[in-house]
Design a protein around this motif. Structure first.
Motif, mmCIF file in Angstrom:
data_model
loop_
_atom_site.group_PDB
_atom_site.id
_atom_site.type_symbol
_atom_site.label_atom_id
_atom_site.label_comp_id
_atom_site.label_asym_id
_atom_site.label_seq_id
_atom_site.Cartn_x
_atom_site.Cartn_y
_atom_site.Cartn_z
ATOM 1 N N ARG A 291 0.682 -1.077 0.206
ATOM 2 C CA ARG A 291 0.145 0.029 -0.003
ATOM 3 C C ARG A 291 0.971 1.156 -0.020
ATOM 4 O O ARG A 291 0.315 2.299 -0.489
ATOM 5 N N ARG A 292 1.940 1.335 0.500
ATOM 6 C CA ARG A 292 2.749 2.468 0.732
ATOM 7 C C ARG A 292 3.513 2.745 -0.661
ATOM 8 O O ARG A 292 3.721 3.997 -0.909
ATOM 9 N N GLN A 293 3.617 1.766 -1.466
ATOM 10 C CA GLN A 293 4.140 2.047 -2.872
ATOM 11 C C GLN A 293 3.062 2.362 -4.174
ATOM 12 O O GLN A 293 3.346 2.513 -5.097
ATOM 13 N N MET A 294 1.661 2.053 -3.435
ATOM 14 C CA MET A 294 0.658 2.071 -4.621
ATOM 15 C C MET A 294 0.304 3.450 -5.020
ATOM 16 O O MET A 294 0.264 4.168 -4.371
ATOM 17 N N PRO A 295 0.243 3.703 -6.407
ATOM 18 C CA PRO A 295 0.227 5.021 -7.047
ATOM 19 C C PRO A 295 -1.391 5.183 -6.844
ATOM 20 O O PRO A 295 -2.251 4.381 -6.894
ATOM 21 N N GLY A 296 -1.692 6.420 -7.124
ATOM 22 C CA GLY A 296 -3.141 6.847 -7.061
ATOM 23 C C GLY A 296 -3.719 6.948 -5.784
ATOM 24 O O GLY A 296 -3.096 7.389 -4.774
ATOM 25 N N ARG A 297 -5.139 7.084 -5.634
ATOM 26 C CA ARG A 297 -5.830 7.190 -4.522
ATOM 27 C C ARG A 297 -6.392 6.145 -3.897
ATOM 28 O O ARG A 297 -6.900 5.268 -4.507
ATOM 29 N N ILE A 298 -6.558 5.811 -2.524
ATOM 30 C CA ILE A 298 -7.292 4.914 -2.075
ATOM 31 C C ILE A 298 -8.127 5.359 -0.834
ATOM 32 O O ILE A 298 -7.820 6.455 -0.133
ATOM 33 N N ILE A 299 -9.246 5.023 -1.039
ATOM 34 C CA ILE A 299 -10.189 5.677 0.005
ATOM 35 C C ILE A 299 -10.318 4.443 1.230
ATOM 36 O O ILE A 299 -10.168 3.125 1.132
ATOM 37 N N GLY A 300 -9.937 5.216 2.462
ATOM 38 C CA GLY A 300 -10.027 4.449 3.446
ATOM 39 C C GLY A 300 -11.228 4.679 4.414
ATOM 40 O O GLY A 300 -11.624 5.562 4.430
ATOM 41 N N VAL A 301 -11.410 3.895 5.531
ATOM 42 C CA VAL A 301 -12.194 4.090 6.456
ATOM 43 C C VAL A 301 -11.593 4.428 7.789
ATOM 44 O O VAL A 301 -10.637 3.835 8.175
ATOM 45 N N SER A 302 -12.160 5.539 8.273
ATOM 46 C CA SER A 302 -11.916 6.208 9.614
ATOM 47 C C SER A 302 -12.928 6.336 10.369
ATOM 48 O O SER A 302 -14.071 5.746 10.312
ATOM 49 N N GLU A 303 -12.668 7.237 11.582
ATOM 50 C CA GLU A 303 -13.781 7.576 12.243
ATOM 51 C C GLU A 303 -13.765 9.001 12.616
ATOM 52 O O GLU A 303 -12.867 9.906 12.223
ATOM 53 N N GLN A 320 0.458 10.796 -4.783
ATOM 54 C CA GLN A 320 1.602 10.143 -4.501
ATOM 55 C C GLN A 320 2.907 11.201 -4.673
ATOM 56 O O GLN A 320 3.782 11.479 -4.362
ATOM 57 N N HIS A 321 2.583 12.272 -5.876
ATOM 58 C CA HIS A 321 3.340 13.249 -6.184
ATOM 59 C C HIS A 321 3.627 14.067 -5.050
ATOM 60 O O HIS A 321 4.544 14.951 -5.211
ATOM 61 N N ILE A 322 2.988 14.146 -3.808
ATOM 62 C CA ILE A 322 3.695 14.876 -2.453
ATOM 63 C C ILE A 322 4.951 14.571 -2.344
ATOM 64 O O ILE A 322 5.874 15.340 -1.770
ATOM 65 N N LYS A 323 5.630 13.362 -2.737
ATOM 66 C CA LYS A 323 6.870 13.006 -2.572
ATOM 67 C C LYS A 323 7.870 13.697 -3.546
ATOM 68 O O LYS A 323 8.956 13.748 -3.212
ATOM 69 N N ARG A 324 7.147 14.494 -4.359
ATOM 70 C CA ARG A 324 8.223 15.220 -5.502
ATOM 71 C C ARG A 324 9.243 14.484 -6.265
ATOM 72 O O ARG A 324 8.945 13.498 -6.568
ATOM 73 N N GLU A 325 10.415 14.900 -6.191
ATOM 74 C CA GLU A 325 11.175 14.097 -6.973
ATOM 75 C C GLU A 325 11.722 13.017 -6.504
ATOM 76 O O GLU A 325 12.145 11.861 -7.012
ATOM 77 N N LYS A 326 11.133 12.508 -5.180
ATOM 78 C CA LYS A 326 11.306 11.036 -4.657
ATOM 79 C C LYS A 326 10.074 10.209 -5.245
ATOM 80 O O LYS A 326 10.201 8.919 -4.650
ATOM 81 N N ALA A 327 9.202 10.597 -5.913
ATOM 82 C CA ALA A 327 8.114 9.920 -6.275
ATOM 83 C C ALA A 327 8.268 8.892 -7.102
ATOM 84 O O ALA A 327 9.069 9.001 -7.841
ATOM 85 N N THR A 328 7.477 7.908 -7.357
ATOM 86 C CA THR A 328 7.385 6.795 -8.299
ATOM 87 C C THR A 328 6.292 7.020 -9.231
ATOM 88 O O THR A 328 6.298 6.085 -10.048
ATOM 89 N N SER A 329 5.514 7.882 -9.066
ATOM 90 C CA SER A 329 4.367 8.178 -9.879
ATOM 91 C C SER A 329 4.166 9.761 -9.913
ATOM 92 O O SER A 329 4.307 10.341 -8.856
ATOM 93 N N ASN A 330 3.441 10.120 -11.064
ATOM 94 C CA ASN A 330 3.093 11.257 -10.986
ATOM 95 C C ASN A 330 1.432 11.820 -11.019
ATOM 96 O O ASN A 330 0.919 12.763 -11.450
ATOM 97 N N ILE A 331 0.798 10.558 -10.731
ATOM 98 C CA ILE A 331 -0.794 10.480 -10.869
ATOM 99 C C ILE A 331 -1.150 11.443 -10.036
ATOM 100 O O ILE A 331 -0.998 11.695 -8.790
ATOM 101 N N CYS A 332 -1.946 12.446 -10.678
ATOM 102 C CA CYS A 332 -2.819 13.514 -9.791
ATOM 103 C C CYS A 332 -4.291 13.408 -10.051
ATOM 104 O O CYS A 332 -5.227 13.285 -9.279
ATOM 105 N N THR A 333 -4.546 13.291 -11.096
ATOM 106 C CA THR A 333 -6.013 13.431 -11.791
ATOM 107 C C THR A 333 -6.405 11.516 -11.733
ATOM 108 O O THR A 333 -5.740 10.755 -12.000
ATOM 109 N N ALA A 334 -7.523 11.440 -11.074
ATOM 110 C CA ALA A 334 -7.816 10.124 -11.298
ATOM 111 C C ALA A 334 -9.154 10.109 -12.298
ATOM 112 O O ALA A 334 -9.319 10.904 -13.050
ATOM 113 N N GLN A 335 -9.968 8.986 -12.349
ATOM 114 C CA GLN A 335 -11.117 8.844 -13.194
ATOM 115 C C GLN A 335 -12.135 8.918 -12.478
ATOM 116 O O GLN A 335 -13.050 7.641 -12.486
#
Length: 949
Positions: A291-303, A320-335
Motif C-alpha cells: 500500500r505504501r508504494q501504490m500509485p493513485g488514491r485509496i479510499i479508507g475507513v476512519s472515524e 503520491q506526487h507529494i513526494k516530489r522528486e522522490k515519487a515513483t508516480s506523478n498521478i494527480c487526476t483520477a477517473q
C-alpha cells in the motif's frame, strides 16, 4: 484560417457571473477606473498580445447543438467487434441521467475535504470493494487513467516494492494489447529499463528482470493458465502483473488465486460508453503490504470526532506526487466520475446480474464459434471468453471489408486470422448476421466445450450494498442519498486556487452521451469517425491560436500526463541533436508537486531553483544554476502566472537565460485561466506547455477526474509529439504513446470544443479579465482581515490570491484546517489549504461567480475572522470554540445535551444565507491519523456504520 469574431454570443453573458453593475461596483472597490486599467496594472505590458484573439465565430446554444448534430451525423456507428480492451456496454438510464449527466456529481472537486464528500467516497469505496473481490486482492485504488497507463504504473510499483534487489528489465507478454505494450515501452525507456517482449509459454525470464506483464484473457481472446508462469517467475524473484478483463473475472479464476502480485484493467464495460477512447476508470489491485508504494488514491475507513464511521482519502496515497522528486508516480487526476458510474453499475446488477451478463456474452461467443466451425473455419483457441480468433486465410481483408459494409468492425490479426469480440450489447440477431457475413464454406469441425481450468469457484461482491439496490426505485434513492452528502458547484462556489472550478455549462455536457459520439471504438476505421476528426481539427486550431504554438497533441489524459509527455518531447529533441547529456530539469521551489515527479519519470534529474520573498523565481539563483549546468540543462519548468498568484515581470528574461545555454522552457498550464486572450505562452518564450482542459477549458472535475492535459509545442518540437501503435497520429519522430487511445478521453474533448465555439475569442478574453477582476475583488475585501501574501509590483494579484493565516496559531490556537472546516458550516468548500505555502488559503473565484456569491464568501471569511477574535480575547476557550469543533453536523446540533460555550444557532446557522439553504456536513471532523494507522479500503460490515450513532 480561423474566422474573426464579430462579437459576443448570448452565451458569454451566461458563462461570466458578474453583471455590468457588478463589474462597475467591483472596479470601484479595487480602485480601478476601468477593466482595462486593472488588467494593465496586473499583466506586464511586455507579454501582452499585440492583437485581439481570433477564433471561430461564436455560436449561441441552439446553434451549437445544431452544429453538433451535423458533426455527429458524420460519424458512422458500426457494431464494434474489435475488442482490445474496449467493449460496447449498456449504461443503465437511471445511472446515465442521475450520475453521468448530473451536475451534482460531475461538478464535485477532489475529496480533500472528507466531511463534505462522504457520498462520493462511499461510491468509490464500493468501486474498490468490487475490484478487490473480482481480482482476488485485498487492496485496490480508486481508479487510474486507462488500462495501458495503469499497467505502466503497476510495473513502477513492483519495482519500488523490491528496489533493493531489483534489476532493470521488464518482461511483457506479446499477447498483451498493442497499446499497452507501447505505453509500457515508453515509460520503461524513460526510466532506463529494458523491455523483453515474448511468449510467456516459451520465453525464459532474462537475468535482471523484476516484473512481468501478462494479459488475461489475451488480446486475441485466448485464456491461458498462468499459474505455472507465476510460480516460475517468483522462483527467480520476478513479480507478476495481470492485465485483466473485469467482466471476464465474473467467470474466470481471479489473478490473485493463480499467483499474480497485481492486477490492472479497465472498468469501462461496467456502464461507461466507449466514447472513442474515454474517459474510463482504470484500476489497480494488489497485496495490502504494497500500500505504501501504490500509485493513485485509496479510499479508507476512519472515524469522525464523534466516533462514527467515516470515509477519507488515505493520506499516504492521496496524491503520491507529494513526494516530489522522490515519487515513483506523478498521478494527480483520477477517473472518479467513471469509477462512480462503474460502482453504481456493480451495485445495480449485483454479483448475480454481472455473472448473468458475462455468461450471456460468453454463450453468444460460443454460438458464433460453433457456427463458424460448422462452416469450415478453424477456431484458433478453444479457451476464450468473449473474443473468438478464427483463421480465414487470404480472404481476411475482403471479409473485414464485407463486414464493415454489413455494419460490423472486426479486428485483423496475423497469419490471416480475424478477432471477433462480442459484448453486453450483442444480441442473438447480431450473431446470426455475423455468421451470414463470415459463414461461407462447407463441412464441420469439433470445438472444445468450455471446461476451463481457469473457471471461477470463489464468490465475489458479498457485501450487502451489492444485494440491496436492484430495483430502479431503490438505486435512485441510494444515489440521491449519496449525492446529498457531497457539496458541489450546485450548492455554492468552490474557491480552490489553481483548480479553476468554473461553470461547466449544461449545453457543453450534452453531446458526450449522444450515441454518435459515445458508441465509437477508439480503433474503428478513421473514416467512420469523420465527425470526431472535425472536432479535433477545430479544437487544435483554437488551442494553437490561444497559445501561439505550432502544433498540439490532444493525447495526454491528465495534466500530469501532459507534463510527462512534454518533458519526453524535450528530451527526445535534445537527443535528436546529439545532446544526450542534457538531463537537468530546473524547477522553482514553489512548483506543483507533479512537476518534479514528472521530471523524474521522464528520466531527468531535478535541481530546485529558489524563490524570493515575493514568491518570484530568484533570478540570481537561476543565473547561477544555468551557468553551473550549462550544456547539461534540458529544461526549466515554470508555472505562469506563478503558483503564488502573480505575474512575474521577468518571465521573458527567465526564458532567455535558459535558451542562452541551449535549454528549453516548459510551462505548467494550470494557471492558463489568467492568460487566455491576453498573452500567448509561445510569444513569452515558452517551448512547450500543457493545458488543463478540466480547469481553464470547462471539462468538469468530476469529483477528482476525468481530466485532459493536451500539450502545445513550438515548431522545432512538433516532430516528437505522441503517436499511437494502432491509429496513425503524432509526429514523424514521435516519443510514442502516453495513453491507451490515440486521442485518449476523446468524448470529453467535445466539452472544451463547445466552450470555445460558444465563447469565441472576444468571449474567452472577457472571461480572463473577469477572473482577474474577481480575484482582485476578493483580495481587496479580505486583505485587512487575512493579509494577501503575494502581490504584483502594482499591488494586484492574478486570477487567484493567497490569504495568510499563519498568525492565527500563535494568537488564537487556530490553524488553517480549522478555518477550512468552519467554512463548511457557512456552506462553502474551503480554498486550497497550505499550498503553496503552509498555513495559507489559496483562493480562486473564477469568472463564473457573481458579485453576490463573492460577497457571501467574503462575509463568511470576515465572520470567521471575528470568531478568531473571540478566541484571541478569551471569550471562547482555545480548545472549545466554533472553529476547532467545526464542522457541526445535524446530529451534534440536535443532540439533547449541548455544553458548548456558543449557541447551537451559531454552530449551524452562522449566516443568513445558510438559513435559506443549509448544506449539512455528513460527518464531524475526521481522525486522519487513525485512518492511516488502520487502513481499511473495502466496505466494512454494515454493523460498523452504526457504531457510535
Amino acid at each position: 484560417m480561423l474566422e474573426l469574431d464579430s462579437g459576443d454570443a448570448s452565451f458569454v453573458r451566461r458563462h461570466n457571473g458578474p453583471s455590468a453593475a457588478d463589474i462597475a461596483a467591483m472596479l470601484a472597490a479595487v480602485e480601478a477606473e476601468g477593466l482595462e486599467q486593472l488588467i494593465a496594472e496586473t499583466v506586464p505590458q511586455t507579454i501582452r498580445m499585440a492583437t485581439e484573439l481570433e477564433l471561430y465565430q461564436p455560436l449561441g446554444e441552439r446553434e451549437l447543438l445544431g452544429r453538433l448534430r451535423e458533426v455527429a451525423a458524420k460519424n458512422r456507428i458500426n457494431k464494434s467487434c474489435i475488442g482490445m480492451g474496449y467493449a460496447d456496454c449498456i449504461t443503465p438510464p437511471v445511472i446515465q441521467r442521475n450520475i453521468l449527466e448530473n451536475p451534482a456529481w460531475y461538478t464535485q472537486y477532489t475529496p480533500y475535504q472528507s466531511e463534505i464528500a462522504q457520498g462520493r467516497l462511499q461510491a468509490l469505496l464500493n468501486f474498490q470493494t468490487a475490484i478487490g473481490d473480482l481480482t482476488g486482492f485485498d487492496l485496490a485504488n480508486a481508479s487510474l487513467l486507462d488500462e495501458a497507463t495503469a499497467a505502466a504504473e503497476a510495473i513502477s510499483m513492483l519495482q519500488a516494492v523490491q528496489r533493493k534487489q531489483s534489476g532493470d528489465r521488464v518482461f511483457v507478454s506479446e499477447l498483451c494489447h498493442p497499446q499497452t505494450i507501447a505505453v509500457v515501452e515508453l515509460r520503461a525507456e524513460a526510466r532506463g529499463w529494458s523491455v523483453d517482449i515474448g511468449d510467456h509459454r516459451e520465453s525464459a525470464l532474462a537475468p535482471g528482470t523484476f516484473a512481468a506483464l501478462i494479459q488475461y484473457p489475451a488480446s486475441d481472446g485466448a485464456i491461458w493458465d498462468y499459474e505455472g508462469f507465476c510460480a516460475s517467475a517468483h522462483e527467480v524473484g520476478v513479480l507478476v502483473c495481470a492485465a485483466a478483463d473485469l467482466l471476464a473475472l465474473c467467470l474466470l479464476r481471479p489473478p490473485a488465486e493463480f499467483g499474480a502480485d497485481a492486477c490492472v484493467g479497465s472498468a469501462q464495460r461496467f456502464g461507461m460508453p466507449m466514447g472513442y477512447g474515454g474517459p474510463h476508470a482504470a484500476f489497480l489491485a494488489t497485496r495490502s503490504e504494497y500500500r505504501r508504494q501504490m500509485p493513485g488514491r485509496i479510499i479508507g475507513v476512519s472515524e469522525d470526532a464523534s466516533g462514527r464511521t467515516a470515509l477519507r482519502m488515505a493520506l499516504q496515497t492521496r496524491e503520491q506526487h507529494i513526494k516530489r522528486e522522490k515519487a515513483t508516480s506523478n498521478i494527480c487526476t483520477a477517473q472518479v466520475l467513471p469509477a462512480v458510474v462503474a460502482s453504481m453499475y456493480a451495485v445495480y446488477h449485483g454479483p448475480d446480474g454481472l455473472r448473468q451478463i458475462a455468461q450471456r456474452v460468453h454463450c453468444r461467443a460460443r454460438r458464433l464459434a460453433q457456427g463458424l466451425a460448422e462452416s469450415g473455419h478453424r477456431i484458433v483457441h478453444a479457451q476464450y471468453f468473449d473474443t473468438v480468433r478464427v483463421a480465414v486465410g487470404a480472404d481476411r481483408d475482403e471479409i473485414v471489408k464485407r463486414a464493415e459494409r454489413g455494419g460490423f468492425n472486426l479486428r485483423r490479426l496475423g497469419d490471416g486470422d480475424l478477432g471477433i469480440a462480442l459484448d453486453e450489447t450483442t444480441g442473438a440477431a447480431d450473431v446470426e448476421q455475423l455468421l451470414d457475413l463470415l459463414g461461407e464454406g462447407a463441412g464441420a469441425s469439433e470445438i472444445t466445450a468450455w471446461e476451463h481450468v481457469s473457471r471461477r469457484t470463489t464468490p465475489f461482491m458479498e457485501h450487502p450494498v451489492f444485494a440491496s439496490y436492484h430495483s430502479e426505485t431503490e438505486l435512485l434513492r441510494y444515489m440521491h442519498r449519496l449525492q446529498a452528502r457531497d457539496l458541489s458547484l450546485v450548492h455554492s462556489m468552490i474557491p480552490l486556487g489553481s483548480c479553476t472550478m468554473k461553470l461547466n455549462a449544461t449545453v457543453e455536457m450534452m453531446p458526450i452521451t449522444w450515441p454518435e459520439f459515445a458508441a465509437i471504438h477508439p480503433f474503428a476505421p478513421v473514416d467512420q469517425a469523420a465527425g470526431y476528426a472535425e472536432i479535433f481539427a477545430e479544437l487544435t486550431d483554437m488551442l494553437r491560436a490561444i497559445t501561439g504554438f505550432a502544433a498540439v497533441s490532444l493525447q495526454p489524459n491528465a495534466g500530469s500526463q501532459g507534463e510527462f509527455a512534454g518533458l519526453l518531447v524535450v528530451r527526445k529533441y535534445h537527443r535528436s541533436r546529439g545532446e544526450k547529456q542534457r538531463d537537468i530539469c530546473l524547477i522553482p521551489s514553489s512548483a506543483h508537486g507533479t512537476n518534479p515527479a514528472s521530471a523524474v519519470l521522464a528520466g531527468l534529474q531535478v535541481v530546485v531553483v529558489a524563490c524570493d520573498d515575493q514568491g518570484n523565481i530568484d533570478l540570481g539563483d537561476l543565473r547561477a544554476k544555468t551557468a553551473e549546468y550549462g550544456d547539461r540543462l534540458a529544461v526549466l519548468m515554470v508555472t505562469y502566472p506563478s503558483t503564488h498568484g502573480v505575474f512575474e515581470e521577468q518571465i521573458i528574461q527567465i526564458c532567455d537565460l535558459v535558451h542562452a545555454v541551449g535549454g528549453q522552457v516548459y510551462m505548467d498550464g494550470a494557471n492558463m485561466n489568467a492568460l487566455v486572450g491576453l498573452c500567448r505562452p509561445a510569444e513569452i518564450g515558452v517551448d512547450v506547455c500543457h493545458l488543463n482542459l478540466h480547469k481553464t477549458f470547462c471539462i468538469p472535475h468530476g469529483g477528482g477526474g476525468p481530466g485532459m492535459g493536451p500539450i502545445g509545442v513550438a515548431a522545432h518540437l512538433a516532430d516528437f509529439l505522441p503517436s499511437h501503435p494502432v491509429v496513425a497520429t503524432g509526429g514523424v519522430d514521435s516519443i510514442g504513446p502516453v495513453a491507451a487511445a490515440p486521442w485518449s478521453s476523446a468524448s470529453i474533448l467535445l466539452i472544451s470544443w463547445a466552450y470555445l465555439r460558444l465563447m469565441g475569442g472576444h468571449g474567452v478574453t472577457a472571461a480572463t479579465k473577469l477572473a482577474i477582476l474577481n480575484a482582485n475583488y476578493i483580495s481587496h475585501r479580505l486583505d485587512g482581515y487575512f493579509p494577501v501574501l503575494y502581490k504584483g509590483t502594482r499591488g494586484r494579484v492574478a486570477h487567484e490570491c493567497i490569504l495568510d493565516l499563519r498568525w492565527t496559531r500563535e494568537r488564537a490556537g487556530v490553524v488553517v484546517e480549522d478555518v477550512a472546516k468552519r467554512l463548511m458550516d457557512y456552506g462553502f468548500h474551503a480554498p486550497t489549504v497550505s499550498f503553496p505555502v503552509a498555513g495559507t488559503l489559496m483562493v480562486e473565484p473564477t469568472e463564473s461567480e457573481s458579485k453576490a456569491e463573492l460577497d457571501r464568501f467574503c462575509a463568511a471569511m470576515i465572520a470567521i475572522r471575528e470568531e478568531i477574535g473571540q478566541v484571541e480575547s478569551g471569550a471562547w476557550p482555545r480548545d472549545d470554540n466554533p472553529l476547532v469543533n467545526a464542522p457541526h453536523t445535524m446530529e451534534a446540533v440536535l443532540a439533547e445535551e449541548w455544553l458548548r460555550p456558543y449557541s447551537r444557532e451559531l454552530a449551524a446557522l452562522p449566516a443568513p444565507w445558510v438559513r435559506e439553504a443549509k448544506f449539512w456536513p455528513a460527518v464531524a471532523r475526521l481522525d486522519n491519523a487513525l485512518g492511516d494507522r488502520n487502513l481499511v479500503c473495502s466496505c466494512p460490515p454494515v454493523e460498523a456504520y452504526t457504531q457510535g450513532e
